[in-house]
Write a protein that holds these residues in place. Structure first.
Motif, PDB file in Angstrom:
ATOM      1  N   SER A   7       0.740  -1.253   0.000  1.00 33.92           N
ATOM      2  CA  SER A   7       0.000   0.000   0.000  1.00 33.92           C
ATOM      3  C   SER A   7       0.764   1.294   0.000  1.00 33.92           C
ATOM      4  O   SER A   7       0.271   2.257   0.546  1.00 33.92           O
ATOM      5  N   GLY A 135       2.322  -2.279   4.999  1.00 34.75           N
ATOM      6  CA  GLY A 135       1.825  -2.463   3.651  1.00 34.75           C
ATOM      7  C   GLY A 135       2.290  -1.345   2.752  1.00 34.75           C
ATOM      8  O   GLY A 135       2.198  -0.178   3.093  1.00 34.75           O
ATOM      9  N   SER A 149      -8.895  -4.110   0.386  1.00 31.50           N
ATOM     10  CA  SER A 149      -8.900  -5.364   1.141  1.00 31.50           C
ATOM     11  C   SER A 149     -10.333  -5.829   1.339  1.00 31.50           C
ATOM     12  O   SER A 149     -11.270  -5.021   1.448  1.00 31.50           O
ATOM     13  N   SER A 246       2.136   4.665   3.816  1.00 30.54           N
ATOM     14  CA  SER A 246       2.187   3.286   4.298  1.00 30.54           C
ATOM     15  C   SER A 246       1.201   3.084   5.439  1.00 30.54           C
ATOM     16  O   SER A 246       1.012   3.955   6.283  1.00 30.54           O
ATOM     17  N   ALA A 249      -0.339  -3.567   7.904  1.00 29.08           N
ATOM     18  CA  ALA A 249      -0.802  -4.720   7.133  1.00 29.08           C
ATOM     19  C   ALA A 249      -0.316  -5.985   7.824  1.00 29.08           C
ATOM     20  O   ALA A 249       0.549  -5.940   8.700  1.00 29.08           O
ATOM     21  N   SER A 257      -6.357  -9.122  -0.555  1.00 24.60           N
ATOM     22  CA  SER A 257      -6.212  -7.723  -0.888  1.00 24.60           C
ATOM     23  C   SER A 257      -6.081  -7.580  -2.395  1.00 24.60           C
ATOM     24  O   SER A 257      -5.814  -8.563  -3.107  1.00 24.60           O
ATOM     25  N   VAL A 275      -4.880  -5.261   4.709  1.00 19.88           N
ATOM     26  CA  VAL A 275      -4.514  -3.936   5.191  1.00 19.88           C
ATOM     27  C   VAL A 275      -5.388  -3.610   6.395  1.00 19.88           C
ATOM     28  O   VAL A 275      -6.504  -4.117   6.528  1.00 19.88           O
TER      29      VAL A 275
END
Length: 397
Positions: A7, A135, A149, A246, A249, A257, A275
């Motif tokens: 992420s 993540g 997610s 960020s 996760a 996800s 996440v």
């Protein structure tokens, strides 16, 4: 700490020789008004962008990245999507104007039952992932890129009330996001139909220093009966050419996800990882077995304490001292327990809370204050209009 590639949004601007550039604007076909935050992209190619608030956009790509049969797709909440073959675009035009037809606003399903429905407040998702992983995405992501997610739910009728997520890192001044809720597509479970039928974009800005975000979902009238997918979509970044947002996760055996790198791009599935999104929801049920057990009720009541205090703002200075002004009609929301109170004419409130509850304090024209209860104590809240207070803890002095 295990890192899971999910992420971080990253943007790079590249100067490419021979690059095609489509500049244009998306407007309402009936009113002619510009449409903000429209998704524009080449279907399935990972080439896409999002229009600005004035409806204008710039879509750039290399000629070798597309084929003559590819489609340009333009879509926005509340409008009928358009798909146009790239071969049909008149490249002699310097600026394209795309018109989208408004869709009738679809109201949420009305539930009719002869039985009296009971309401149960629940939290779903993954609120406890801090310290279990980070993540992020490592690759370049264009505007309209999404991270999502799957939130698993026991079957039933739920109204979604609030969304929560923590932020671990954000080096930019601010990142503008759109929150999307999807039902899983029957073909592979990837994000399918957008559940937001309100016609209103669910926008959220993560400012520098923000460590916790709360989104009030009630204005969007979101209802689900089964699993659903929540996503963050990148709309803009300010203060740096590269953004790295960020989030917590972690591994989850049954978790799923999803990510895509640009507007209208294909979704990729990431199995076994999630996440840290969590949702507070109200279950409506006629089944007594879905109600909390007496033991659970007693445990919750033991954890609760009633707190009180005053919501105020700083008034004009008198002899060099600012006067505090109580705020009548300020709203204090316990997002965790889905309860709301208003302050009286003296700015006072009373509310039951427990350790770990998330409160929101707001008033028209003032920045909302988000607080986390670390110890249930009486607390006064000062609301500001000159700067935003993103996260504060209620601690004993």
């Amino acid at each position: 700490m295990k890192e899971i590639l999910l992420s971080v949004f990253c943007i790079w601007t590249l100067a490419i020789q021979g690059q095609l550039a489509y500049e244009g604007q998306v407007v309402d076909a009936q009113s002619g008004n510009p449409i903000p935050f429209v998704n524009i992209g080449v279907v399935g190619r990972g080439i896409g962008t999002v229009s600005r608030e004035d409806g204008r956009f710039l879509l750039e790509f290399r000629p070798g990245e597309v084929e003559s049969g590819d489609l340009l797709r333009i879509s926005s909440l509340g409008y009928t999507p358009r798909e146009i073959p790239l071969a049909h675009l008149d490249t002699r035009l310097k600026v394209f104007v795309f018109r989208l037809e408004p869709e009738p606003i679809s109201l949420s399903e009305v539930v009719v039952s002869s039985a009296e429905l009971m309401e149960v407040e629940e939290e779903h998702g993954y609120p406890d992932l801090i310290g279990k992983g980070i993540g992020y995405w490592k690759d370049s992501v264009a505007l309209g890129g999404e991270l999502a997610s799957l939130i698993r739910m026991r079957k039933g009728l739920y109204r979604l009330n609030s969304l929560f997520f923590h932020i671990l890192e954000n080096p930019s001044d601010s990142v503008q996001l759109r929150i999307n809720f999807y039902s899983p597509n029957r073909n592979g479970g990837i994000p399918g139909e957008n559940l937001n039928k309100s016609g209103k974009n669910m926008l959220h800005t993560v400012k520098a220093g923000t460590i916790f975000s709360v989104i009030d979902l009630k204005p969007y009238d979101l209802w689900v009966r089964d699993d659903f997918i929540v996503s963050l979509e990148l709309l803009g970044v300010h203060g740096t050419p590269q953004v790295m947002l960020s989030l917590p996760a972690g591994e989850q055996p049954s978790g799923k996800s999803y990510r895509r790198y640009a507007s209208q791009g294909d979704w990729e599935t990431i199995d076994g990882a999630v996440v840290g999104f969590s949702v507070q929801a109200t279950l409506f049920t006629d089944n007594p077995r879905r109600m909390p057990s007496p033991r659970e009720v007693r445990k919750r009541l033991r954890s609760e304490s009633e707190i009180s205090g005053i919501v105020f703002s700083a008034g004009p200075a008198l002899r060099g001292q600012k006067i505090s002004q109580p705020m009548e009609g300020a709203t204090v929301i316990n997002y965790t327990r889905n309860t709301t109170v208003q302050t009286d004419k003296w700015g006072r409130y009373r509310m039951k809370v427990a350790k770990g509850d998330i409160l929101g304090v707001s008033y028209p024209g003032k920045y909302q204050l988000i607080v986390e209860v670390t110890e249930p104590r009486n607390f006064n809240f000062q609301l500001h209009s000159s700067r935003e207070l993103n996260m504060q803890r209620i601690d004993a002095e």
